[in-house]
Design a protein around this motif. Sequence first.
Motif: not given
Length: 665
Positions: A233-244
């Motif tokens: 229900r709260t995967a990744a606490d609602g934000v995807i962050t990273g580098t690409a």
Amino acid sequence: MRLIAAHYIFLGSILRLKALKGYLFSFRDCKLSLNKFLLYLPNWSSIGGLYRLIIPREGAGINYVGKLSMSAVIDIKAPVEGVILRLESALQEQVVEGQTLAVLEVMKTHFSVLAPFSGVIDAVTCAVGDTVQRDALLFALRADPKSRSTDAVIALGQRGGGEHSSIGPLARRVSESVDAGRVDQVAKRHQRGHRTARENLADLVDGDSFIEYGQFALAAQRNREGISSLKTRTAADGVITGTAKINRSLYGDGFADVAVVINDYTVLAGTQGFFHHKKIDRILQVASRRKLPIVMYTEGGGGRPGDTDVNVQIAGLNITTWLVWSQLAGIVPRIAVNHGYCFAGNAALFGGADITIATKHSFIGMAGPAMIEGGGLGVFDAKKIGPTEVNAGNGVIDLVADDEAHATALAKQVLGYFQGQIIDWQVADQTRLHSMMPEDRRFTYDVRAIIEVIADTGSFLEIQAGYAAGIIVGFMRIEGRPCALMANDNRVLGGAVGAESAIKASRFLSLCSSFAIPLLSLCDTPGFMVGPDSEEQGAARKMADLFTAGANFTAPLVTIFLRKAYGLGAMAMAGSSFVKPTYSAAWPMGEFGSMGLEGAVKLGFKHELAAVEGDEREALFNVLLKSLYEQGQAIEAAEFLEIDAVIEPSHTRRVAYTGLFSVGR
């Protein structure tokens, strides 16, 4: 002695051969003492007696590789200093190649001692609990005459028979945090006609280049519900962050690295919780250190009051998200993308970006319905707060997209102007410019059509098209190289620079200056917009800001005067003065003056005009107007060196390229 010498020569040849294949050898590493070597040597009747002996480099985690003489006895020594934890073989026991003989423990780490070949344990010189030094004798192993083992690589660590037991649980945990493990949430998102955050991510970045930060974060609500529910229900606490990497095929690896932030509306309406903020703060710090451009998708409802696990803050106003985001202005390009609702803190991030992109179905405001109602300001539907048609007209949105796919494509295109040059480009026939200006100076024309001809085909991208329409700003390319574009639109107030147009141009100049993007300015203006209505908009301050931005513009600037160049407005289009541009030139129909010609006649010849009336007065006015026009023609301005040249319109692209991209040593 000849036999011994022959064997030494043979061994040396083997060692040199294997060194060429990438192995590192030295006699220091050899587990056979010279005496034992000579002792066993008589048993080797020919080269077949010692098929191969490879001595590995020190610390490689390999004991022995090879075939030995049928009667060879080898000392098995401790690979490291440690404590004998277990003995798994006994005296006279038959062992097979790769079998564990003993286990040593050092610093809570276990090392297996393995049989390098099949044979019989001739001696055991250690016991459980013994502390042994590295290279201490543990066993003597006699080769089994019946052994026909092939080459073996025996590692110090425990060899498993298959995949490590931790791999499966990790894969399941990963699945819970991605779309494949969140079927219900994904279905609801699709039913509303939207893409998921991870679908936008996949469309944005190159292939498998994304490296995620904080994927296993959950909302700080463990004391409200079970961990199992929170995982999906709260995967990744609602934000995807990273580098690409983005646009790697166009600009290469060296210019493709970016930081990515994608808010996930399927998690608590994309609200900003405790770990949510920590994740954004972390990736912004990474972007700051590595000087990475940032692409941020901002959909979400603002602050989240329900993170009840957090007991170390009162208001939480000491977080650094907006501090670092704002400090990155002028340091790295920041591109914000929005689709759907974007309120409060999310809107503050969106509005703070260098380039803002929103779909037609966006609603962006500094507070959502609940906060507005709570403040006693009325009850409003969320779709009445900051719809795209409003925010595109007031300058909040720079680029309007049809949908999320279009918005993502625009983000990649905008990013490209900051990434560099492209190789493949095309251009229109430049002689078309000769017929695009009307003969009668009082008639309007389409300046965007002129821009499209000058720019590489399809490369012009206008920014803030729906806001302050008197000035056009955007990005384009000339021979594949990115540059900025600023132009007056003569179809809006005759090209006069209004108060809002000045703010629009000032902001754009500052952005381009920060990232050394050269600017082509196409001037056709009667000057600044004047009158009581203009002053009510704060004209004096806003127009002065345009002078400040132009005067402090640090990238190359080329100004081309298409037709009218009057007064302070023309100076502002040239960076605050005609001496500011790297190069300034006019088309042959260009006209110059300290103010608009009509106004100059009325002011300068006020008494002469007052002395006559009717048709005679009109005739005198026209004569004076024609005289001033002839005095202010482009050739006249060039003769007095107020501009650098008068050029054929078809030469515009060539002189612009030279002025914008010719850099001294």
